[in-house]
Write an enzyme that holds these catalytic residues in place. Structure first.
Site, PDB file in Angstrom:
ATOM      1  N   ASP A   8      57.071  38.481  -0.362  1.00 24.79           N
ATOM      2  CA  ASP A   8      57.238  39.845   0.134  1.00 24.79           C
ATOM      3  C   ASP A   8      58.274  39.842   1.245  1.00 24.79           C
ATOM      4  OD1 ASP A   8      55.233  40.402  -1.612  1.00 24.79           O
ATOM      5  OD2 ASP A   8      53.785  41.100  -0.115  1.00 24.79           O
ATOM      6  N   ASP A 129      49.344  50.660  -7.939  1.00 29.37           N
ATOM      7  CA  ASP A 129      48.570  50.309  -6.754  1.00 29.37           C
ATOM      8  C   ASP A 129      47.518  51.384  -6.548  1.00 29.37           C
ATOM      9  OD1 ASP A 129      50.489  48.305  -6.457  1.00 29.37           O
ATOM     10  OD2 ASP A 129      51.756  49.573  -5.196  1.00 29.37           O
TER      11      ASP A 129
END
Length: 246
Positions: A8, A129
């Site tokens: 990330d 998500d």
């Protein structure tokens, strides 16, 4: 099932967030390309990259670092964060990425997914998500009134390579994946599902392997491998088998 390490990116560094909150980040590496090579050496067959800055801004933000990562590894890689149009998808694939992940735009502009699958067959992944089963977008900053299963069903027949399902409340918390929600999603669609969020141990990998037959084709792990709670090489060895997604 395939075990996929995550990188990330925030401000060009390799970080992990807790529950998707940008202010709750931990920097694990200032050299993401070296980190990518390390995960490849530990046995990874696929690398998952997220442009966190891009996810919040809605436009790519870490392109130079992403280029460095792709150049540093021989294994395939997939990228999400700030991908909102075909031009961005084409530009990223031209860098050498194997697949791109459409997240927020999949909810707001489902037609983009269909068009992208036509233009780039086999290279489009949808990221869903969810918080309490409801889709969250814009770097998880906004929760919609659409369920994860309803959104996933929109893409049946489009040619999506996989759906990455992340339970936001589990992400970065090392509390184990949401097995029930992951299984329910996998059973509801024919598209392979990649679980994400909460993986903390080899037992979590075993638990996911137990629902692999329902369509769970992979798992993404981040904080667990950075903190040492999970040994990537052991996890890859445990999960090794015919992959539905690569």
């Amino acid at each position: 099932m395939i075990v996929i390490p995550a990188i990330d990116l925030k401000n060009g560094q390799c970080v992990r967030l807790e529950q998707g909150l940008m202010e709750r980040d931990t920097v694990y590496s200032t050299n993401p390309a070296a980190t990518a090579r390390h995960w490849q050496e530990e046995g990874a067959d696929l690398l998952h990259i997220v442009d966190l800055d891009g996810a919040f801004a809605g436009v790519p933000k870490n392109r130079a670092v992403i280029e460095q990562i792709v150049a540093a590894i021989d294994i395939p890689s997939q990228l999400g964060g700030g991908i909102r149009d075909l031009a961005t998808i084409e530009a990223y694939l031209a860098l050498g990425l194997s697949r791109v992940i459409i997240g927020t735009a999949a909810q707001r502009n489902p037609q983009l997914v269909s068009a992208a699958c036509q233009h780039f067959p086999g290279q489009i992944v949808v990221g869903i998500d969810a918080k309490n089963g409801m889709v969250a977008v814009q770097g998880w900053a906004e929760v919609t009134d659409v369920t994860a299963i309803d959104l996933a069903r929109r893409f049946e027949g489009d040619g999506v390579a996989a759906i990455i399902y992340t339970d936001i409340t589990r992400d970065g918390m090392l509390q184990g994946p949401n097995l029930d929600a992951t299984r329910q999603l996998a059973e509801a669609i024919s598209i392979p599902v990649i679980a994400s969020g909460g993986v903390s141990s080899l037992q979590d990998i075993r638990d996911l392997l137990a629902i692999e037959r329902f369509g769970v084709a992979g798992v993404i792990t981040g904080k667990a491998i950075y903190s040492g709670a999970l040994d990537l090489r052991e996890a890859v060895s445990l999960a090794k088998g015919p992959s539905k997604i690569g």
